[in-house]
Design a protein around this motif. Sequence first.
Motif, short mmCIF file in Angstrom:
data_model
loop_
_atom_site.label_atom_id
_atom_site.label_comp_id
_atom_site.label_asym_id
_atom_site.label_seq_id
_atom_site.Cartn_x
_atom_site.Cartn_y
_atom_site.Cartn_z
N VAL A 65 0.83 -1.20 0.00
CA VAL A 65 0.00 0.00 0.00
C VAL A 65 0.87 1.26 0.00
O VAL A 65 0.53 2.27 -0.62
N SER A 66 2.00 1.18 0.67
CA SER A 66 2.89 2.35 0.75
C SER A 66 3.43 2.77 -0.61
O SER A 66 3.89 3.90 -0.78
N SER A 67 3.35 1.87 -1.61
CA SER A 67 3.83 2.22 -2.95
C SER A 67 2.98 3.31 -3.60
O SER A 67 3.39 3.94 -4.57
N LEU A 68 1.77 3.55 -3.05
CA LEU A 68 0.92 4.62 -3.57
C LEU A 68 1.54 5.99 -3.34
O LEU A 68 1.08 6.98 -3.92
N GLU A 69 2.54 6.06 -2.50
CA GLU A 69 3.24 7.33 -2.30
C GLU A 69 4.11 7.70 -3.50
O GLU A 69 4.56 8.83 -3.62
N ASP A 70 4.35 6.72 -4.39
CA ASP A 70 5.10 6.97 -5.62
C ASP A 70 4.13 7.57 -6.64
O ASP A 70 3.17 6.90 -7.06
N PRO A 71 4.31 8.82 -7.05
CA PRO A 71 3.36 9.47 -7.98
C PRO A 71 3.13 8.68 -9.27
O PRO A 71 2.03 8.67 -9.81
N LYS A 72 4.19 8.02 -9.77
CA LYS A 72 4.05 7.26 -11.02
C LYS A 72 3.06 6.10 -10.85
O LYS A 72 2.19 5.87 -11.69
N ILE A 73 3.20 5.38 -9.74
CA ILE A 73 2.29 4.25 -9.48
C ILE A 73 0.88 4.76 -9.22
O ILE A 73 -0.11 4.21 -9.72
N LEU A 74 0.76 5.82 -8.43
CA LEU A 74 -0.56 6.37 -8.11
C LEU A 74 -1.28 6.84 -9.36
O LEU A 74 -2.48 6.61 -9.54
N ARG A 75 -0.56 7.49 -10.27
CA ARG A 75 -1.18 7.96 -11.50
C ARG A 75 -1.61 6.79 -12.38
O ARG A 75 -2.65 6.85 -13.04
N ASP A 76 -0.84 5.70 -12.37
CA ASP A 76 -1.21 4.52 -13.14
C ASP A 76 -2.50 3.90 -12.59
O ASP A 76 -3.38 3.48 -13.34
N VAL A 77 -2.63 3.88 -11.25
CA VAL A 77 -3.84 3.36 -10.63
C VAL A 77 -5.04 4.22 -11.03
O VAL A 77 -6.10 3.71 -11.40
N GLU A 107 -7.89 6.17 2.99
CA GLU A 107 -8.14 6.70 4.33
C GLU A 107 -8.05 5.59 5.38
O GLU A 107 -7.54 5.81 6.49
N TYR A 108 -8.52 4.41 5.03
CA TYR A 108 -8.41 3.27 5.96
C TYR A 108 -6.95 2.89 6.16
O TYR A 108 -6.52 2.55 7.27
N ALA A 109 -6.17 2.95 5.08
CA ALA A 109 -4.74 2.65 5.18
C ALA A 109 -4.04 3.64 6.11
O ALA A 109 -3.11 3.27 6.84
N ILE A 110 -4.48 4.89 6.08
CA ILE A 110 -3.91 5.89 6.98
C ILE A 110 -4.23 5.54 8.44
O ILE A 110 -3.38 5.65 9.33
N GLU A 111 -5.47 5.10 8.69
CA GLU A 111 -5.85 4.69 10.04
C GLU A 111 -4.99 3.53 10.53
O GLU A 111 -4.64 3.45 11.72
N ARG A 112 -4.64 2.63 9.61
CA ARG A 112 -3.83 1.46 9.96
C ARG A 112 -2.33 1.77 9.97
O ARG A 112 -1.52 0.88 10.13
N LYS A 113 -1.97 3.05 9.80
CA LYS A 113 -0.58 3.49 9.82
C LYS A 113 0.23 2.93 8.64
O LYS A 113 1.46 2.83 8.71
N LEU A 114 -0.46 2.56 7.55
CA LEU A 114 0.24 2.07 6.36
C LEU A 114 0.63 3.23 5.44
O LEU A 114 1.49 3.08 4.58
N LEU A 115 -0.05 4.36 5.59
CA LEU A 115 0.28 5.58 4.88
C LEU A 115 0.26 6.73 5.89
O LEU A 115 -0.49 6.69 6.88
N THR A 116 1.06 7.73 5.64
CA THR A 116 1.10 8.87 6.55
C THR A 116 0.12 9.97 6.16
O THR A 116 -0.37 10.71 7.00
N GLU A 117 -0.17 10.09 4.86
CA GLU A 117 -1.12 11.09 4.37
C GLU A 117 -1.77 10.58 3.10
O GLU A 117 -1.31 9.60 2.50
N ASN A 118 -2.84 11.25 2.70
CA ASN A 118 -3.58 10.83 1.51
C ASN A 118 -2.90 11.36 0.25
O ASN A 118 -2.94 12.56 -0.02
N PRO A 119 -2.27 10.49 -0.55
CA PRO A 119 -1.57 10.96 -1.75
C PRO A 119 -2.52 11.43 -2.85
O PRO A 119 -2.11 12.13 -3.78
N LEU A 120 -3.81 11.07 -2.77
CA LEU A 120 -4.76 11.46 -3.81
C LEU A 120 -5.03 12.96 -3.82
O LEU A 120 -5.42 13.51 -4.85
N THR A 121 -4.83 13.61 -2.67
CA THR A 121 -5.13 15.04 -2.60
C THR A 121 -4.22 15.86 -3.49
O THR A 121 -4.59 16.97 -3.92
#
Length: 360
Positions: A65-77, A107-121
């Motif tokens: 899930v932390s790979s979503l912090e990579d803009p390239k991967i997030l944009r592909d998703v 947002e659920y991943a943030i609650e579980r401490k898997l992400l520090t912030e929402n990269p979608l914003t």
Amino acid sequence: YVTPPATGEGPWPPSASPDESGQTSIMQGTLLAFRWAVIPKNAELDPPEELEDAYGWISKKSLLVSSLEDPKILRDVQYRISFKLDGTPAAGETSRRRRRALNTAVEYAIERKLLTENPLTALKKVKSSSSDRVDPRVLVNKTQAAQLLASVSYVGTWDRKKGRRLVGFYAVMYFAGLRPSEAVGLRKADCFLPEKGWGVLTLHDTRPVSGKQWTDSGERHDKRGLKSREAKEDRPVPIPPPLVAMLRAHLKEFGTAKDGRLFTNERGGLVGSSTYWRVWRDAREYALSPDLQASILGGRPYDLRHTCITTWLNAGVPVAEVARRVGNSPEVIHRVYEGCIYGQEEVMNNKIERELDWPV
């Protein structure tokens, strides 16, 4: 997030081995394993033997899930959720719904401490070229609606009453703008049906169709609150005399289910989506000429709801009131039915001219 498998990439279980094209069976095996894995009750279970290898492959190939912090991967998703599996653009509402689901997961991943912030914003939304506006060609006129509802009663034998018991079901969509899932759960206690004049349907819940593994009750039709409303909030919908008469006749002939529902299948159970789709398909064959059968006119039961909303708008009912009755926001009504409103320009021009009262 899983990258689609390449042809010949293995190992794969026998049940998911490549076919001659090298793709179909692989993807089927992967999808079966994925569908099993995302069912909540399977979270603590080992996968079935026939899915072990495919499940193991997914586990290894899935990105963290932390790979979503990579803009390239997030944009592909984000790009992928805007398209269907065949590569064509998904409907605008479909893309928005998928993005909302992705945001909820993040947002659920943030609650579980898997992400520090929402990269979608920080990611610019991709505008879909596909439109979710209603195509005016699906709308039926008054004569066609009457013919279709009459034809529903001819579906099935007289004794089994397959179609006759569903005439009112389609009628509440055409006259009151109910969604199919709202009509499925409509109860006698929700109906005020006077002998003369207008009545009222007070909607409290909806019965959407889901797989049994996804519902709290273990049934295909889970009982939920109304769409876009608080769980205990209701929605009163005034209904015209023709619908009042049809529902009174329905209750007189068929009564209700044990729990008070108006519409049932032949065994007294909930009306399944496959049932009301098949009956509607057969009714179109009885009611429409061959050229209209081949068109998209009234192609889906949901088109009756679209016709109802369009009828109200063209009758001059304010958008806010239409939105209240059908359970949408005014913004959705404006966007979705923009191309279906006609005949109002001259009326609006006259109103503006009277207000201006400017000497010519």
